[in-house]
Design a protein around this motif. Structure first.
Motif, PDB file in Angstrom:
ATOM      1  N   LEU A 895       0.841  -1.205   0.000  1.00  0.00           N
ATOM      2  CA  LEU A 895       0.000   0.000   0.000  1.00  0.00           C
ATOM      3  C   LEU A 895       0.868   1.244   0.000  1.00  0.00           C
ATOM      4  CD1 LEU A 895      -2.675   1.481   0.216  1.00  0.00           C
ATOM      5  CD2 LEU A 895      -2.613   1.117   2.699  1.00  0.00           C
ATOM      6  N   ASN A 896       1.905   1.243   0.805  1.00  0.00           N
ATOM      7  CA  ASN A 896       2.822   2.375   0.852  1.00  0.00           C
ATOM      8  C   ASN A 896       3.456   2.607  -0.517  1.00  0.00           C
ATOM      9  OD1 ASN A 896       4.416   4.439   1.952  1.00  0.00           O
ATOM     10  ND2 ASN A 896       6.085   3.022   2.388  1.00  0.00           N
ATOM     11  N   ALA A 898       2.300   1.499  -3.578  1.00  0.00           N
ATOM     12  CA  ALA A 898       1.327   1.827  -4.622  1.00  0.00           C
ATOM     13  C   ALA A 898       0.866   3.275  -4.506  1.00  0.00           C
ATOM     14  CB  ALA A 898       0.134   0.880  -4.533  1.00  0.00           C
ATOM     15  N   PHE A 899       0.567   3.732  -3.293  1.00  0.00           N
ATOM     16  CA  PHE A 899       0.069   5.097  -3.133  1.00  0.00           C
ATOM     17  C   PHE A 899       1.182   6.115  -3.399  1.00  0.00           C
ATOM     18  CE2 PHE A 899      -1.413   8.815  -0.696  1.00  0.00           C
ATOM     19  CZ  PHE A 899      -2.650   8.982  -1.278  1.00  0.00           C
ATOM     20  N   CYS A 932      -2.189   2.114 -10.356  1.00  0.00           N
ATOM     21  CA  CYS A 932      -1.665   2.315  -8.995  1.00  0.00           C
ATOM     22  C   CYS A 932      -2.767   2.792  -8.051  1.00  0.00           C
ATOM     23  CB  CYS A 932      -0.519   3.318  -9.014  1.00  0.00           C
ATOM     24  SG  CYS A 932       1.005   2.664  -9.727  1.00  0.00           S
ATOM     25  N   SER A 936      -4.177   0.754  -4.812  1.00  0.00           N
ATOM     26  CA  SER A 936      -4.258   1.347  -3.477  1.00  0.00           C
ATOM     27  C   SER A 936      -5.631   1.128  -2.867  1.00  0.00           C
ATOM     28  CB  SER A 936      -3.938   2.845  -3.544  1.00  0.00           C
ATOM     29  OG  SER A 936      -2.643   3.062  -4.080  1.00  0.00           O
ATOM     30  N   VAL A 976      -2.832   8.932   3.530  1.00  0.00           N
ATOM     31  CA  VAL A 976      -3.817   8.911   2.434  1.00  0.00           C
ATOM     32  C   VAL A 976      -4.838  10.027   2.626  1.00  0.00           C
ATOM     33  CG1 VAL A 976      -5.660   7.560   1.360  1.00  0.00           C
ATOM     34  CG2 VAL A 976      -3.497   6.451   1.979  1.00  0.00           C
ATOM     35  N   ILE A1006     -11.475   5.865  -2.766  1.00  0.00           N
ATOM     36  CA  ILE A1006     -10.403   5.729  -1.781  1.00  0.00           C
ATOM     37  C   ILE A1006     -10.835   6.219  -0.402  1.00  0.00           C
ATOM     38  CG2 ILE A1006      -9.320   7.967  -2.280  1.00  0.00           C
ATOM     39  CD1 ILE A1006      -6.598   6.369  -2.098  1.00  0.00           C
TER      40      ILE A1006
END
Length: 1165
Positions: A895-896, A898-899, A932, A936, A976, A1006
């Motif tokens: 997650l880190n 991709a975001f 991406c 996420s 995020v 999101i």
């Protein structure tokens, strides 16, 4: 020889037949007297017993004649000019058996025969008219010896009795035919004469109708050709005949009754029914010279008018809307009476077309039945075994030259060939079942696993599930010996490396000199010399580079019986190598103990079945997907026509110009739909009919059974070619996506069971360690991801045994590092869709708000969550204390990544959009950016799923890693939220650009995922859990209450003041998505905001200022709370726990950390 009437002639100078009496006097006619003495005549003028006279037989022109005769100079031809002239030859025979040849070149009464030396002829009596002579009269069909009797049959020169030709009369008639063919044979090798004369003549024989068997004349003519022509002449003639037939079949126009195609196929069958001709054509022409697969193709007409489809299908119809599983479909209106009549008329037309095409398909299957005949062993190998070798070469060419389009067989030909071959194979398979009741029927067909490792079948360079064949031979040699009783010489394995696979130049001499002490299991076994042949190719090298011994699997390992088994090339194989004999199982050599000792079918049919599976993998599936485009075109034009008709109904009467243009458009769309609907009828009959669907379904079941049998062999499963798994997945995809809505997969027999068995295969093998190929592993993962998208297939996954379900979920929860994790994550997300916070949509809500009527918006699968699999996931995470931290840490890491990648890409996109010069953003970059973002969102949903199903993983701090996981989660959620909710930030600007390709990038997907996690941690848990989650969230330096307020459309007073001039600015708020977010969910968000507001105020009031010395020297965000052993350096727990996940060295001194203790600052300080 005696003749009545003038003008009778015999000559060897001219072999042209004359049917007109006056022409007989013009050309040389007569007796061809050089007798062909077939017993003891020696051309060396030696005396032969039973014969008197010169070695060359000629006419006796000195004393052996009566009447007026004209004899040629070479004394070999004669013309009679008197009423009843006679003449003798110069040779006498008195013992043994003799034969003479005479060519009669004119009409008239003639008697030819034998006489004694004492026989005297006159104008009234000739040969046969005296007691000491004997003659035959072919004109009156009588024999003469003073008296006369009937002899022979009028009208038939020769006839075939069983397998032998019998003369009807004297041998002279056959000799006449021989001389006819002697002159015609060279002409019958000319392609233009074969095509224009011979093929036309043969077709005229079949024009009388009836079955091909009702016209034996073609068989008799082929028999005569083989009897009377030179072999090379027959070969060339047959080759040109088949080439002419193929050209005629391929390029003949499509007419409504397909009469031309039927005519050419019937003649092809008639030619192939002749055994000798069939075997020659199979061996040298059908697959070597011709692209014979054309005979099994039914070409699609380029123009509807060409095929007469307008007469065959006068009424056209098309569905108003295709409804496929997984897509949102509006309610279909009930069919009107007019539409119902049109549909039924269209279906009747399709049935008429189907019946005509089925006739052609039946003839094509007959051709393959002839080629697969294994009973015609007369004169050599049976046709089936010749076909097998040629078929294997055909597959090799198409597998090895996948980039060379000039060599490849066109995919549309392969589709038709596949269906005809399946029909012929099942015919012979069930025929064998009828003779052998213990054998399997074609409904239970599969390919036994020993074909994949015993070296009897050539798989070229196709990839195996376990990797390269040479690697498998080395690593699994012990398993082969233990499970299949295949013993490989270890000394030979040392030579089989990647470098010398193609360099086996060792001679038989050097091989024989090698010491024979290489140990195998149970004894020593030397390398046979025949295994050193350099002619054996790389693809057939499994057993060719090692000495092999096989034993009866039911016998205990003891003293080995050394049975020489070698891998032969395709050309070298015989019937015995395939079918086997007593003590030799042929293709089934090396049966493992797990494989039942039960006859399946003829071994040769197993190889044909294996080839069919390979053929589907090569190009058939690709072509099935390609032809779906026609139905998509029909759908698009139908929608365009409907839209145009609606516009016509709304058009004002005063705007006649617009009305006329709309009418023109309506006419164009209608004409195009009429054309496409008739073309679609042709495609549905030839490619997507119910029978073709059953063939693909049968192939799917064959692959499933083959995989199941192979899986039982344990490690030997690695020898299976990858294409079996590919065909299982692709054939299911074709049945589900390509054959609907014309035919439904649910109507197939055993559909539910097949679905479950395929689900078990996907669930077990997507993470199978025996499968090493990345491509096939990705394909398995994608197939499983697709499987869990739809209710029917997801229910099938839930029906597999519980042990397999739990194993599947455990594999899905394995750490994401060092493997392709995206598909795994999608699978988990699809199991959750429909249960998450605001996660019940099928189309992205923000797009429906901006473009509610746009039917082209991307559509998602309908939610179909699996509570059963969710329960398995929760149990695994709770019970396995090591599994949960490793899985969740990998999810947080991804997650880190991709975001962060997403933020970096939108920065580049924003910079490009702000440049003054005109520029375009690369579409590929936009696609990666959207991917991406989607990744996420999906990772956040998996975290929401985990928090909901097993919240104790984060909130039960008795677990070693719970606090760390919660801190990491809070940190990422805050990042995020801050990036997405900041006023006039980068995210807002890119979303407002509305770039094509970034449709899925918006606040809603999101933010709703993050909200779901927060609500579960802060609202839907017990008091202790809420306190811990709140404390961790507020302790994170990145936390901003404004981000939580943003979710409900609240803004800080400063932000409201700054935004006062822009009154038209719309703020994001969950309240605007009431169709997707329930009132209960909104109430929970309100409660969460209230709770965080109060807690943040209290925290601000009670928090004492912290000196810089007390802050963590790594992050400067948290107070020091941990001390390292043995070096006593300090940091906060979050930093050291995250660091120790990947590294055991101290931040500062690089000493190895052996432990971490809690640190509390002494009161005295």
């Amino acid at each position: 020889m005696t003749s009545r009437g003038a003008g009778t002639a015999f000559s060897r100078k001219n072999y042209r037949l004359s049917t007109e009496p006056e022409k007989s006097k013009v050309t040389g006619r007569g007796l061809y007297m050089p007798c062909e003495i077939r017993s003891t005549v020696d051309p060396g003028n030696q005396v032969v017993e039973g014969r008197l006279g010169p070695s060359t037989v000629v006419l006796d022109h000195t004393s052996g004649f009566e009447g007026l005769l004209l004899v040629d100079d070479d004394l070999l031809g004669v013309i009679g000019h008197s009423n009843f002239g006679s003449i003798r030859a110069t040779t006498c025979v008195y013992k043994g058996k003799w034969i003479y040849e005479v060519l009669i070149s004119s009409q008239g009464l003639m008697q030819i025969g034998w006489c004694t030396l004492n026989c005297r002829f006159n104008q009234e009596e000739g040969v046969g008219d005296t007691p000491d002579s004997y003659a035959y009269d072919g004109n009156r069909v009588r024999k003469w010896n003073v008296t006369t009797t009937n002899y022979g049959k009028e009208g038939k020169l020769v006839e075939k009795d069983t397998s032998m030709w019998q003369l009807q009369g004297e041998p002279t008639v056959l000799i006449t035919l021989a001389h006819i063919f002697n002159y015609f044979s060279p002409l019958m090798c000319k392609v233009y004469l074969v095509e224009d004369v011979l093929m036309t003549f043969l077709l005229s024989i079949l024009e009388r109708g009836g079955a091909v068997e009702a016209h034996p004349l073609i068989q008799q003519l082929l028999d005569l050709m083989w009897l009377l022509m030179e072999e090379y002449e027959v070969h060339e003639c047959l080759k040109q005949l088949l080439m002419s037939l193929l050209r005629a079949y391929r390029f003949s126009p499509i007419i409504p009754d397909l009469g031309l195609q039927i005519h050419y196929l019937r003649l092809t069958i008639a030619v192939l029914k002749h055994e000798k001709s069939r075997k020659y054509l199979l061996s040298n022409v059908l697959f070597d010279v011709l692209r014979s697969v054309v005979f099994f193709y039914i070409k699609s007409p380029l123009r509807v008018e060409e095929a007469g489809l307008q007469e065959l299908i006068p009424t056209t119809w098309w569905p108003n809307r295709f409804t496929k599983e997984g897509k949102e479909s509006k309610e279909v209106k009930e069919e009107s009476a007019e539409e119902r009549l049109r549909r039924r008329a269209y279906e009747r037309g399709c049935q008429r077309l189907k019946k005509r095409i089925e006739v052609v398909e039946g003839l094509q299957v007959q051709i393959l039945k002839l080629l697969l005949n294994n009973k015609d062993r007369g004169g050599g190998e049976a046709s089936r075994y010749i076909f097998l070798n040629k078929f294997r070469k055909f597959l090799q060419e198409n597998a090895s030259n996948r980039g060379n389009l000039t060599v490849l067989c066109p995919p549309e030909y392969m589709v038709c060939f596949l269906h005809r071959l399946i029909a012929a194979l099942r015919f012979f398979w069930d025929g064998h079942k009828a003779k052998t009741p213990t054998a399997l029927s074609s409904e239970e067909a599969y390919v036994p696993p020993q074909l994949f490792y015993n070296g009897k079948v050539d798989y070229f360079d196709l990839q195996r599930l376990g990797g390269l064949l040479s690697h498998l031979k080395k690593t699994l040699k012990d398993d082969l010996a233990a499970k299949a009783n295949v013993l490989i010489d270890p000394a030979e394995l040392q030579a089989v490396t990647m470098d010398d696979l193609d360099e086996d130049e060792e001679s038989a001499t050097s091989a024989s000199q090698r010491p024979s002490a290489a140990l195998a299991i149970g004894g020593a076994l030397a390398r046979p010399a025949w295994l050193s042949s350099p002619t054996l190719g790389r693809a057939n090298r499994f057993l060719s580079t090692a000495a092999v011994s096989l034993m009866n699997p039911r016998r205990p390992l003891g003293a080995l019986e050394k049975i020489k088994v070698r891998t032969l090339s395709v050309e070298q194989r015989t019937e015995e190598d395939i079918e086997g004999t007593h003590g030799n199982e042929g293709l089934l050599l090396g049966r493992p103990a797990e494989e039942p000792d039960q006859p399946i079918t003829e071994n040769s049919l197993l190889e044909v079945l294996d080839g069919i599976v390979m053929m589907y993998n090569l190009s058939v599936h690709q072509q099935l997907g390609k032809m779906v485009g026609v139905s998509d075109d029909v759908n698009e034009y139908a929608m365009a026509l409907k839209d145009t008709e609606e516009k016509i109904s709304r058009c004002p009467k005063r705007r006649r110009d617009i009305h006329e243009e709309l009418l023109k458009s309506q006419k164009v769309f209608s004409e195009k739909l009429n054309h496409l609907s008739r073309r679609l009828a042709w495609i549905n009959v030839t490619i997507y009919s119910k029978e073709k669907m059953q063939d693909i379904y049968w192939l799917l079941r064959v692959c499933i059974r083959t995989i199941e049998h192979g899986d039982r062999t344990g490690s030997l499963f690695a020898f299976m070619p990858e294409f079996y798994l590919s065909v299982a997945m692709n054939s299911y995809s074709a049945l589900k996506n390509y054959f609907s809505p014309v035919n439904s997969m649910e109507e197939l027999p055993g559909y539910e069971e097949t679905l479950m068995r395929l689900a078990a295969i996907l669930a077990k093998h997507f993470a199978d360690s025996r499968i090493v190929g990345t491509d096939i592993r990705d394909s398995l993962m994608q197939a499983l991801a697709s499987y869990v998208c739809y209710p029917h297939s997801l229910r099938a996954v839930e029906r597999i045994p519980e042990e397999q379900r739990i194993s599947m979920m455990k594999n899905l929860l394995a750490p994401y590092e060092q493997r392709p994790w995206a598909q795994t994550n999608w699978i988990l997300v699809r199991l959750w869709r429909g249960c998450g916070f605001g996660y019940r949509y099928t189309r992205l809500p923000h797009l429906l708000k901006t473009k509610p009527e746009d039917a082209s918006l991307p559509s998602l699968q309908k939610p179909c969550p699996s509570t059963l699999l969710q329960r398995h996931m929760a149990d695994l995470l709770r019970s396995d204390r090591d599994l949960a931290p490793s899985f969740l840490n990998s999810v947080l890491n991804q997650l880190n990544w991709a975001f962060s990648e997403f933020i970096g890409m939108i920065q580049e996109i924003q910079q490009a959009a702000e440049r003054l010069e005109r520029n375009f953003v690369d579409s590929r970059q936009l696609k990666v950016c959207a991917t991406c973002f989607d990744l996420s969102v999906s990772l956040l949903r998996v975290l929401e799923m985990t928090v909901t199903l097993a919240p104790e993983i984060f909130l039960d701090w008795n677990r070693p890693s719970s606090e760390l996981l919660l801190r990491r989660l809070a940190q990422l959620l805050n990042q995020v939220l801050n990036r997405v909710t900041a006023e006039r930030n980068l995210f807002d600007r890119v979303v407002n650009l509305r770039l094509p390709g970034l449709e899925s990038v918006d606040h809603y997907p999101i933010l709703v995922a993050v909200t779901g996690i927060l609500v579960r941690l802060l609202v839907d848990t017990d008091v202790q859990g809420t306190e811990r989650a709140t404390a961790v969230l507020l302790a994170d330096p990145c936390f901003q209450l404004r981000s939580i307020q943003y979710l409900l459309g609240h803004a800080e007073p400063s932000a409201l003041a700054a935004a006062a001039p822009a009154t038209d600015k719309r703020h994001f708020s969950l309240h605007t998505y009431t169709e997707y977010i329930s009132a209960e969910e909104l109430a929970k968000v309100e409660k969460m905001l209230t709770h965080l507001s109060e807690e943040s105020k209290q925290a601000a009031a009670t928090t004492l200022p912290t000196s810089e010395e007390d802050l963590c020297p790594i992050c400067y965000a948290h107070p020091i709370s941990a001390i390292f052993r043995p070096c006593s350096h300090k940091s906060c727990k979050a930093c050291i726990n995250q660091h120790l996940m990947n590294n055991k060295d101290c931040f500062f001194c690089k000493a190895t950390i052996t432990g971490v203790d809690d640190f509390t600052k002494p009161a005295s300080s």
